[in-house]
Design a protein around this motif. Structure first.
Motif, mmCIF file in Angstrom:
data_model
loop_
_atom_site.group_PDB
_atom_site.id
_atom_site.type_symbol
_atom_site.label_atom_id
_atom_site.label_comp_id
_atom_site.label_asym_id
_atom_site.label_seq_id
_atom_site.Cartn_x
_atom_site.Cartn_y
_atom_site.Cartn_z
ATOM 1 N N ASP A 1 -15.064 20.604 -52.141
ATOM 2 C CA ASP A 1 -14.179 21.059 -52.306
ATOM 3 C C ASP A 1 -13.031 20.363 -53.464
ATOM 4 O OD1 ASP A 1 -10.952 20.866 -51.428
ATOM 5 O OD2 ASP A 1 -11.924 21.515 -49.351
ATOM 6 N N VAL A 2 -11.611 21.094 -53.287
ATOM 7 C CA VAL A 2 -11.079 20.428 -54.790
ATOM 8 C C VAL A 2 -10.118 19.017 -54.762
ATOM 9 C CG1 VAL A 2 -9.221 21.185 -54.708
ATOM 10 C CG2 VAL A 2 -9.952 21.166 -57.441
ATOM 11 N N PHE A 3 -10.282 19.037 -53.063
ATOM 12 C CA PHE A 3 -9.386 18.328 -52.149
ATOM 13 C C PHE A 3 -10.292 16.696 -52.877
ATOM 14 C CE2 PHE A 3 -9.059 14.767 -49.405
ATOM 15 C CZ PHE A 3 -7.557 14.559 -49.570
ATOM 16 N N TYR A 4 -11.206 16.756 -52.359
ATOM 17 C CA TYR A 4 -12.297 15.419 -52.868
ATOM 18 C C TYR A 4 -12.423 15.092 -54.725
ATOM 19 C CZ TYR A 4 -12.798 15.999 -48.477
ATOM 20 O OH TYR A 4 -12.467 16.373 -46.495
ATOM 21 N N ARG A 5 -12.679 16.278 -55.516
ATOM 22 C CA ARG A 5 -12.744 16.175 -55.997
ATOM 23 C C ARG A 5 -11.279 15.034 -57.021
ATOM 24 N NH1 ARG A 5 -16.818 16.075 -58.432
ATOM 25 N NH2 ARG A 5 -17.314 17.497 -56.670
ATOM 26 N N GLU A 6 -10.160 16.057 -57.218
ATOM 27 C CA GLU A 6 -8.975 15.041 -57.288
ATOM 28 C C GLU A 6 -8.759 14.047 -56.610
ATOM 29 O OE1 GLU A 6 -6.458 18.339 -56.667
ATOM 30 O OE2 GLU A 6 -7.449 19.192 -59.057
ATOM 31 N N LEU A 7 -8.884 13.644 -55.699
ATOM 32 C CA LEU A 7 -8.709 12.561 -55.109
ATOM 33 C C LEU A 7 -9.192 11.574 -55.998
ATOM 34 C CD1 LEU A 7 -7.842 11.246 -52.183
ATOM 35 C CD2 LEU A 7 -10.341 11.211 -51.986
ATOM 36 N N PRO A 8 -7.932 10.162 -55.988
ATOM 37 C CA PRO A 8 -8.426 9.328 -57.417
ATOM 38 C C PRO A 8 -9.567 8.635 -56.164
ATOM 39 C CG PRO A 8 -6.226 9.220 -56.373
ATOM 40 C CD PRO A 8 -6.533 10.469 -55.723
ATOM 41 N N LYS A 9 -9.804 8.176 -56.645
ATOM 42 C CA LYS A 9 -11.053 7.353 -55.469
ATOM 43 C C LYS A 9 -11.778 5.751 -56.254
ATOM 44 C CE LYS A 9 -14.065 10.546 -55.937
ATOM 45 N NZ LYS A 9 -12.679 11.967 -56.134
ATOM 46 N N VAL A 10 -12.298 5.043 -55.727
ATOM 47 C CA VAL A 10 -12.830 3.498 -55.663
ATOM 48 C C VAL A 10 -14.023 3.544 -55.739
ATOM 49 C CG1 VAL A 10 -12.561 0.704 -55.336
ATOM 50 C CG2 VAL A 10 -11.045 2.263 -55.983
ATOM 51 N N GLU A 11 -14.663 3.104 -56.580
ATOM 52 C CA GLU A 11 -16.718 3.049 -55.917
ATOM 53 C C GLU A 11 -16.911 2.027 -56.002
ATOM 54 O OE1 GLU A 11 -19.988 3.378 -55.161
ATOM 55 O OE2 GLU A 11 -19.629 5.018 -55.499
ATOM 56 N N LEU A 12 -17.092 1.378 -54.953
ATOM 57 C CA LEU A 12 -17.673 -0.481 -55.892
ATOM 58 C C LEU A 12 -18.979 -1.111 -55.163
ATOM 59 C CD1 LEU A 12 -14.512 -2.025 -53.306
ATOM 60 C CD2 LEU A 12 -14.850 -1.570 -56.176
ATOM 61 N N HIS A 13 -19.771 0.659 -55.230
ATOM 62 C CA HIS A 13 -21.545 -0.206 -54.745
ATOM 63 C C HIS A 13 -22.029 1.085 -55.798
ATOM 64 C CE1 HIS A 13 -24.734 -2.071 -52.116
ATOM 65 N NE2 HIS A 13 -24.715 -1.258 -53.046
ATOM 66 N N ALA A 14 -22.383 0.966 -56.455
ATOM 67 C CA ALA A 14 -23.568 1.367 -57.561
ATOM 68 C C ALA A 14 -24.856 0.586 -58.520
ATOM 69 C CB ALA A 14 -22.151 2.441 -58.371
ATOM 70 N N HIS A 15 -25.661 1.418 -57.558
ATOM 71 C CA HIS A 15 -26.624 0.743 -58.954
ATOM 72 C C HIS A 15 -26.526 1.446 -60.172
ATOM 73 C CE1 HIS A 15 -27.792 -2.333 -55.604
ATOM 74 N NE2 HIS A 15 -27.404 -1.376 -55.295
ATOM 75 N N LEU A 16 -26.840 0.664 -61.402
ATOM 76 C CA LEU A 16 -26.819 1.380 -62.706
ATOM 77 C C LEU A 16 -27.943 2.782 -62.959
ATOM 78 C CD1 LEU A 16 -25.573 2.205 -65.509
ATOM 79 C CD2 LEU A 16 -26.932 0.193 -66.137
ATOM 80 N N ASN A 17 -28.768 1.965 -62.477
ATOM 81 C CA ASN A 17 -30.252 2.902 -62.761
ATOM 82 C C ASN A 17 -30.657 3.816 -61.701
ATOM 83 O OD1 ASN A 17 -31.903 1.813 -65.266
ATOM 84 N ND2 ASN A 17 -31.732 0.301 -64.350
ATOM 85 N N GLY A 18 -30.145 3.577 -60.486
ATOM 86 C CA GLY A 18 -29.903 4.282 -59.306
ATOM 87 C C GLY A 18 -29.138 6.076 -59.469
ATOM 88 N N SER A 19 -27.694 5.112 -60.207
ATOM 89 C CA SER A 19 -27.459 6.609 -60.080
ATOM 90 C C SER A 19 -27.147 7.486 -61.462
ATOM 91 C CB SER A 19 -25.531 5.188 -61.109
ATOM 92 O OG SER A 19 -24.833 4.815 -59.870
ATOM 93 N N VAL A 20 -27.951 7.173 -62.190
ATOM 94 C CA VAL A 20 -28.537 8.183 -63.953
ATOM 95 C C VAL A 20 -29.355 9.447 -63.021
ATOM 96 C CG1 VAL A 20 -30.493 8.716 -65.631
ATOM 97 C CG2 VAL A 20 -29.888 6.331 -63.934
ATOM 98 N N SER A 21 -27.738 10.509 -63.680
ATOM 99 C CA SER A 21 -27.687 11.956 -63.762
ATOM 100 C C SER A 21 -29.341 12.934 -63.864
ATOM 101 C CB SER A 21 -26.611 12.075 -63.806
ATOM 102 O OG SER A 21 -26.820 12.481 -65.485
ATOM 103 N N VAL A 22 -29.035 14.310 -63.445
ATOM 104 C CA VAL A 22 -30.518 14.808 -64.406
ATOM 105 C C VAL A 22 -30.180 15.204 -65.206
ATOM 106 C CG1 VAL A 22 -31.259 17.132 -63.740
ATOM 107 C CG2 VAL A 22 -30.530 16.360 -61.542
ATOM 108 N N ARG A 23 -29.434 15.651 -65.443
ATOM 109 C CA ARG A 23 -29.478 16.030 -67.484
ATOM 110 C C ARG A 23 -29.254 14.699 -67.982
ATOM 111 N NH1 ARG A 23 -24.292 14.392 -69.596
ATOM 112 N NH2 ARG A 23 -25.011 14.912 -71.548
#
Ligand code: 5GP
Length: 342
Positions: free
Chosen positions: A1-23
């Motif tokens: 849903d485009v609303f959730y993507r366009e919603l400006p967001k704050v991310e406060l809990h992201a472990h670097l090595n757990g956040s690595v994408s498939v690419r």
């Protein structure tokens, strides 16, 4: 849903090595074919579940793939760009500094490399503000915890405000928080903000009580704090009295099996109390999610209106570790974007 993507967001809990994408994972795997790593070893797909122990095995594999300065720089810049592309406007990344005997990597260089990645993205004009929390892996014990605090303290003074705090994470069943208290007290006294994983698994009331007495500036998960799941009212009261925001990661808790299903997630408990609750991803790579999706899941599961979702993302600004000037800037950004999103 485009609303959730366009919603400006704050991310406060992201472990670097757990956040690595498939690419990015593909690039890492092709750099190190001798490790024979397959994608199924680094991510938990849709409908799949793992025990928390199995999740920690996944991190072991990822750590083998990310073990040079070059890897860390690539992973960090990719992760930052991906969060920005998902509409995250302010990000606090956290990572456990590692050293390598064969690679010459030091813990200090590890942190410097993440800081370089943040600066590189800033210079490229990526539309996101990023700060860094140095992480303590509780498994590594008292001495390493103290060293990590000293390292974080150095960067607190020298990183132009990019290093803002300290995280306590790692396998919650290993080690005792009481052994880490001196390090955490020191961190607090030198001005590092504290985000602590707390009551992530059952039957840790005593440890959680000790940690809440610090008190921390934010809580990671807090899954088993409230009495309905074996926590206690006195723990809840400490959280409320000190107004300590919770970082809540829905998909992570479902896939890691500490919460049985989305509708039983403790988001509901804290949100109904009106307590500051910040939706986060935890490990967007490992759990195959992104922050837009987590907001959408919270909204559909708990019946939140778009206005309520907007308020939720806006209120997260008050929970960031960067100073007041950054909060002001972000609030202005949200105001500027509001007509565009609705
Ligand atoms: P890194 O610190 O290497 O960037 O990210 C991976 C590390 O973050 C893991 O080894 C672990 O220490 C920590 N971590 C990631 N996800 C979780 C989680 O759900 N719970 C806990 N307690 N620690 C986590």
């Amino acid at each position: 849903d485009v609303f959730y993507r366009e919603l400006p967001k704050v991310e406060l809990h992201a472990h670097l090595n757990g956040s690595v994408s498939v690419r990015t994972m593909e690039k890492l795997i092709s750099r190190k074919p001798h490790l024979n790593v397959e994608h199924s070893m680094t991510a938990i797909g849709k409908g799949q579940r793992r025990t928390l122990d199995e999740c920690f095995q996944v991190f072991k594999v990822i750590h083998q793939l990310v073990d040079t300065e070059e890897d860390i720089l690539m992973v960090a810049t990719d992760v930052i760009r991906e969060f920005a592309a998902d509409g995250v406007r302010y990000l606090e990344l956290r990572s456990t500094p590692r050293e390598g005997i064969n690679t010459g990597l030091t813990k200090k260089r590890y942190v410097e490399t993440v800081i370089n990645a943040i600066q590189q993205c800033k210079n490229e004009g990526v539309d996101i503000d990023v700060r860094f929390l140095v992480a303590i892996d509780r498994r590594n014990g008292t001495e390493v915890a103290m060293e990590t605090v000293k390292l974080a303290e150095e960067f607190l003074l020298s990183s132009d405000g990019l290093v803002v705090g300290l995280d306590l994470s790692g396998d919650p069943k290993v080690g005792h928080a009481k052994d880490l208290l001196p390090a955490l007290h020191k961190a607090k006294n030198c001005g590092l903000k504290l985000s602590l994983h707390l009551s992530e698994v059952p039957a840790q009331q005593e440890e959680s009580d000790l940690l809440l007495n610090l008190p921390p500036d934010r809580i990671g998960h807090g899954t088993f704090l409230h009495p309905e799941v074996g926590g206690s009212q006195s723990l809840v009261d400490k959280v409320l009295k000190n107004n300590i925001p919770l970082e809540l990661c829905l998909t992570s808790n479902i896939k890691g099996q500490t919460v049985p299903c989305y509708s039983k997630h403790h988001f509901k408990y804290w949100y109904q109390l009106g307590h500051p609750s910040v939706i986060c991803t935890d490990d967007k790579g490992v759990f195959c999610t992104d922050l837009s999706q987590e907001y959408q899941l919270a909204a559909t599961t708990f019946g939140l209106s778009r206005e309520a979702v907007w308020k939720l993302s806006q209120q997260a600004i008050d929970c960031i570790f960067a100073p007041e000037t950054m909060k002001k800037q972000l609030k202005q950004k949200w105001t500027d974007l509001q007509h565009q999103v609705f």
